[in-house]
Design an enzyme around this catalytic site. Structure first.
Site, PDB file in Angstrom:
ATOM      1  N   HIS A   6      -5.700 -17.568 -18.432  1.00 51.58           N
ATOM      2  CA  HIS A   6      -7.013 -16.682 -18.711  1.00 51.58           C
ATOM      3  C   HIS A   6      -6.833 -15.372 -17.897  1.00 51.58           C
ATOM      4  O   HIS A   6      -7.786 -14.635 -18.059  1.00 51.58           O
ATOM      5  CB  HIS A   6      -7.984 -17.455 -18.523  1.00 51.58           C
ATOM      6  CG  HIS A   6      -8.104 -18.163 -17.335  1.00 51.58           C
ATOM      7  ND1 HIS A   6      -7.568 -19.149 -16.723  1.00 51.58           N
ATOM      8  CD2 HIS A   6      -8.927 -17.728 -15.940  1.00 51.58           C
ATOM      9  CE1 HIS A   6      -7.868 -19.639 -15.567  1.00 51.58           C
ATOM     10  NE2 HIS A   6      -8.740 -18.659 -15.097  1.00 51.58           N
ATOM     11  N   ASP A  17      -7.563 -19.229 -24.786  1.00 50.30           N
ATOM     12  CA  ASP A  17      -7.288 -18.358 -23.791  1.00 50.30           C
ATOM     13  C   ASP A  17      -6.178 -17.884 -23.998  1.00 50.30           C
ATOM     14  O   ASP A  17      -5.376 -17.852 -24.871  1.00 50.30           O
ATOM     15  CB  ASP A  17      -7.642 -18.990 -22.286  1.00 50.30           C
ATOM     16  CG  ASP A  17      -6.666 -20.214 -22.024  1.00 50.30           C
ATOM     17  OD1 ASP A  17      -5.989 -20.704 -22.931  1.00 50.30           O
ATOM     18  OD2 ASP A  17      -6.130 -20.283 -20.977  1.00 50.30           O
ATOM     19  N   ASP A  19      -2.951 -18.671 -22.706  1.00 49.59           N
ATOM     20  CA  ASP A  19      -1.788 -19.540 -23.126  1.00 49.59           C
ATOM     21  C   ASP A  19      -2.136 -20.604 -24.097  1.00 49.59           C
ATOM     22  O   ASP A  19      -1.454 -21.519 -24.289  1.00 49.59           O
ATOM     23  CB  ASP A  19      -1.278 -20.077 -21.813  1.00 49.59           C
ATOM     24  CG  ASP A  19      -2.140 -20.842 -21.040  1.00 49.59           C
ATOM     25  OD1 ASP A  19      -3.227 -20.448 -21.226  1.00 49.59           O
ATOM     26  OD2 ASP A  19      -1.577 -21.859 -20.404  1.00 49.59           O
ATOM     27  N   ASP A  49      -4.443 -23.264 -23.725  1.00 47.25           N
ATOM     28  CA  ASP A  49      -4.996 -24.289 -23.519  1.00 47.25           C
ATOM     29  C   ASP A  49      -6.453 -24.678 -23.358  1.00 47.25           C
ATOM     30  O   ASP A  49      -6.722 -25.805 -23.309  1.00 47.25           O
ATOM     31  CB  ASP A  49      -4.358 -25.076 -22.284  1.00 47.25           C
ATOM     32  CG  ASP A  49      -4.261 -24.212 -21.027  1.00 47.25           C
ATOM     33  OD1 ASP A  49      -5.071 -23.039 -21.150  1.00 47.25           O
ATOM     34  OD2 ASP A  49      -3.900 -24.187 -19.878  1.00 47.25           O
ATOM     35  N   ARG A  50      -7.176 -23.581 -23.048  1.00 46.13           N
ATOM     36  CA  ARG A  50      -8.529 -23.589 -23.043  1.00 46.13           C
ATOM     37  C   ARG A  50      -9.331 -23.370 -24.409  1.00 46.13           C
ATOM     38  O   ARG A  50      -8.684 -22.850 -25.360  1.00 46.13           O
ATOM     39  CB  ARG A  50      -9.043 -22.458 -22.074  1.00 46.13           C
ATOM     40  CG  ARG A  50      -8.823 -22.811 -20.716  1.00 46.13           C
ATOM     41  CD  ARG A  50      -9.387 -21.603 -19.882  1.00 46.13           C
ATOM     42  NE  ARG A  50      -8.909 -21.924 -18.419  1.00 46.13           N
ATOM     43  CZ  ARG A  50      -9.492 -21.616 -17.357  1.00 46.13           C
ATOM     44  NH1 ARG A  50     -10.562 -20.874 -17.447  1.00 46.13           N
ATOM     45  NH2 ARG A  50      -9.225 -22.117 -16.024  1.00 46.13           N
ATOM     46  N   LYS A 106      -4.101 -29.675 -21.566  1.00 52.80           N
ATOM     47  CA  LYS A 106      -5.561 -29.676 -22.382  1.00 52.80           C
ATOM     48  C   LYS A 106      -4.948 -28.683 -23.411  1.00 52.80           C
ATOM     49  O   LYS A 106      -3.919 -27.729 -23.376  1.00 52.80           O
ATOM     50  CB  LYS A 106      -6.384 -28.670 -21.130  1.00 52.80           C
ATOM     51  CG  LYS A 106      -5.986 -27.484 -20.679  1.00 52.80           C
ATOM     52  CD  LYS A 106      -7.154 -26.914 -19.849  1.00 52.80           C
ATOM     53  CE  LYS A 106      -6.825 -25.747 -19.108  1.00 52.80           C
ATOM     54  NZ  LYS A 106      -6.791 -26.079 -17.432  1.00 52.80           N
TER      55      LYS A 106
HETATM   56  C1  G1P Z   1      -9.199 -23.256 -12.576  1.00 57.93           C
HETATM   57  C2  G1P Z   1     -10.130 -24.156 -13.231  1.00 57.93           C
HETATM   58  C3  G1P Z   1      -9.501 -25.578 -13.400  1.00 57.93           C
HETATM   59  C4  G1P Z   1      -8.273 -25.347 -14.351  1.00 57.93           C
HETATM   60  C5  G1P Z   1      -7.513 -24.392 -13.733  1.00 57.93           C
HETATM   61  C6  G1P Z   1      -6.201 -24.224 -14.608  1.00 57.93           C
HETATM   62  O1  G1P Z   1      -8.696 -23.678 -11.468  1.00 57.93           O
HETATM   63  O2  G1P Z   1     -11.284 -24.340 -12.149  1.00 57.93           O
HETATM   64  O3  G1P Z   1     -10.457 -26.492 -13.890  1.00 57.93           O
HETATM   65  O4  G1P Z   1      -7.587 -26.852 -14.442  1.00 57.93           O
HETATM   66  O5  G1P Z   1      -8.099 -23.006 -13.640  1.00 57.93           O
HETATM   67  O6  G1P Z   1      -6.724 -23.718 -16.012  1.00 57.93           O
HETATM   68  P1  G1P Z   1      -9.160 -23.022 -10.077  1.00 57.93           P
HETATM   69  O7  G1P Z   1      -9.037 -21.543  -9.909  1.00 57.93           O
HETATM   70  O8  G1P Z   1     -10.675 -23.474 -10.001  1.00 57.93           O
HETATM   71  O9  G1P Z   1      -8.554 -23.530  -8.996  1.00 57.93           O
HETATM   72 ZN    ZN Z   2      -4.812 -21.461 -19.791  1.00 63.73          ZN
END
Ligand code: G1P
Ligand code: ZN
Length: 543
Positions: A114, A277, A279, A281-282, A376
């Site tokens: 993202h 997002d 890629d 996955d979100r 995800k």
């Molecule tokens: C963030 C999100 C986490 C997710 C990751 C990858 O990581 O908080 O839940 O798995 O992006 O998408 P963080 O930046 O908090 O380490």
């Molecule tokens: Zn992503």
């Protein structure tokens, strides 16, 4: 075949974070940077000789060039076969599916998820293992160890070939297969969900707005929602992937997906809104003028998953990352299935999914998924929602209100303080950790601290111990906050403050979220002295 061995030296800072190696695009484009890391992926996983990999990315700036380098390096390292998405495009969930379906030795996924893209944006490289999931820590540790001692990399002298056309060709002895990025993913979705019911929903006039945010899910959502399921043309907006995501921030939350929020709040709003997002996955889901928090979405999907053919009578358990709200715990309890609490990051779900202990998983950061792959999956969540709405008949806002009435509501929000100097962020966390023993019993913001610890996770299958995963402060009334530093940022540190307050059945479930969380926000600010350490009075991003 001719390939060359190029002398190189270790480059600092190539330690994979929460989700692979993420850096500024300019850093990845520096001579030897990508080459070093890719060679270390091969070296850290027993070499590429004779192996098959899936290769693709989210289409951001430098995606295509990086893939061409990876093709030549895989060939130079003796890989037997590569499966590459046409034009270098593969959503992260689609790549996970291909790794599993074609039983490859793993995959290299190019994405910074993202994070913004473009020449001045971010880039990332992630290695996924043969189960389709992000490499576990022992693998990323081995890759990192190699980055400290690398002395040479191998690369084919041959060009990487045309990845814009479906078909196959050889680079030296390595077979490169360029495939349609959507086909196999669509087949999988058809196996999981009641497509006829969803077709019926759209045929009955149900309207959706899916915001692909100029990112990778555009082609997936357009094909599946519009072409196959019959949603009206134009239901998918911002559907063409662009190298800099249209100059935007491809993060599906109410702040960055403001275009969708506007559409869903307008007169004549569609029945259902969703975004994904960079890629793919979100996911974010919405009803008319109503944002459904990812934590609530996970709880609701768990409660109603039985309406989808793949999950009817098949929920072995559910897992959530520790900072995710405990709404899903209540559902699991009622269903009589276990609920696992893991550290942040999808990689921690892998063992539970592989062992058949968890069927659905989710994170507060807009991630939901299941055992169908090992990532995800944004569009999967949207399709599961559509399947549920088609079979249940209620509107999403009504369904959620009924859910809160039955289970109580976990008011929830995350406050991010971005680009804090790393030393200041670490000092804040250290100071808070140092006080943990003294906090229980203390009164703050009218609440009493009942528990204070630093989350550690013992993997129930692999038995590995992962420590220092976030400070948790619990209060006597069931509220809590969690603090941790992001592992995906590329500049300074990001402090994440996760806030939660439970209002039981019969309570007021209609309050403004930030107002309902007021005392918890105040307690977090007081106990962690956020302003003193960071100079910030308020968070940069509130979701
Ligand atoms: C963030 C999100 C986490 C997710 C990751 C990858 O990581 O908080 O839940 O798995 O992006 O998408 P963080 O930046 O908090 O380490
Ligand atoms: Zn992503």
């Amino acid at each position: 075949m001719t390939s060359q061995t190029v002398q190189t030296t270790p480059i600092d800072g190539q330690k994979p974070g929460t989700s692979g190696l993420r850096k500024k695009t300019a850093v990845f484009r520096a001579p030897g940077y990508l080459e070093n890391f890719v060679q270390c992926i091969f070296d850290g996983t027993g070499g590429a000789q004779g192996k098959t990999y899936v290769v693709g990315g989210d289409g951001r700036f430098f995606n295509r060039e990086a893939i061409q380098t990876i093709i030549r390096m895989a060939a130079g390292n003796g890989a037997a076969r590569l499966i590459v998405g046409q034009n270098g495009i593969l959503s992260t969930p689609a790549a996970s599916n291909l790794i599993r379906k074609y039983k490859t030795d793993g995959g290299i996924i190019l994405s910074a998820s993202h994070n913004p893209g473009g020449e001045d944006g971010d880039f990332g490289v992630k290695f996924n293992a043969a189960n389709g999931g992000p490499a576990p820590e022992r693998v990323t540790d081995a890759i990192f160890a190699r980055t400290l001692e690398i002395a040479e990399y191998s690369i084919s002298d041959q060009q990487s070939g045309d990845i814009g056309t479906i078909g196959s060709y050889n680079v030296g002895d390595c077979r490169v297969e360029v495939i349609d990025p959507v086909d196999d993913y669509e087949t999988l979705m058809q196996e999981l969900f009641d497509f006829d019911a969803i077709r019926g929903l759209f045929a009955g006039g149900f309207r959706i707005c899916f915001d692909a945010m100029h990112a990778v899910t555009g082609p997936y959502a357009t094909r599946i929602l519009e072409t196959t399921l019959g949603a009206p043309r134009g239901s998918v907006i911002n559907a063409t992937p662009s190298p800099d995501f249209g100059g935007g921030h491809p993060d599906p939350n109410p702040v960055w997906a403001s275009e969708l929020v506007g559409i869903m709040s307008g007169d004549n709003a569609p029945d259902f809104g969703a975004a994904s997002d960079g890629d793919g996955d979100r996911n974010m889901v919405m009803g008319k003028s109503a944002f459904v928090s990812p934590s609530d979405s996970l709880a609701l999907l768990t409660a109603y998953a039985h309406l989808a053919p793949a999950y009817a009578g098949k929920l072995a358990g559910v897992a959530r990352s520790m900072p995710t709200s405990r709404a899903v715990d209540l559902v699991a309890e009622r269903l009589g299935i276990p609920c696992f609490e893991t550290p942040t990051g999808w990689k921690f779900f892998g063992n539970l999914l592989d062992a058949g202990r968890a069927t659905l998983c989710g994170e507060e950061s807009a991630g939901t998924g299941s055992n169908h792959i090992r990532e995800k999956d944004g569009l999967w969540a949207v399709l599961l929602w559509l399947n549920i709405l088609a079979r249940d008949g209620r509107d999403i806002v009504q369904l959620r209100a009924d859910h809160w009435r039955s289970f109580g509501r976990n008011y929830y929000s995350r406050h991010d303080y971005e680009e804090i100097p790393t030393e200041a962020a670490e000092a804040l966390m250290d100071a808070l950790r140092a006080r943990l023993g003294d906090l229980p019993g203390r009164e703050v913001a009218g609440m009493q601290v009942s528990t204070a610890d630093d989350f550690a996770y013992r993997d129930p299958i692999g038995d590995s111990l992962t420590e220092r995963q976030g400070v948790r402060i619990g209060f006597a009334d069931g509220s809590r906050f969690v603090m941790r530093l992001s592992g995906t940022g590329t500049q300074g540190a990001t402090l994440r403050v996760y806030l939660e307050r439970f209002v039981d059945r019969g309570g007021d479930h209609t309050q403004d979220v930030q107002a309902a969380l007021g005392p918890v926000i105040e307690a977090a600010q007081t106990l962690a002295e956020i302003t003193k350490h960071t100079g910030r009075r308020r968070a940069d991003v509130v979701t």
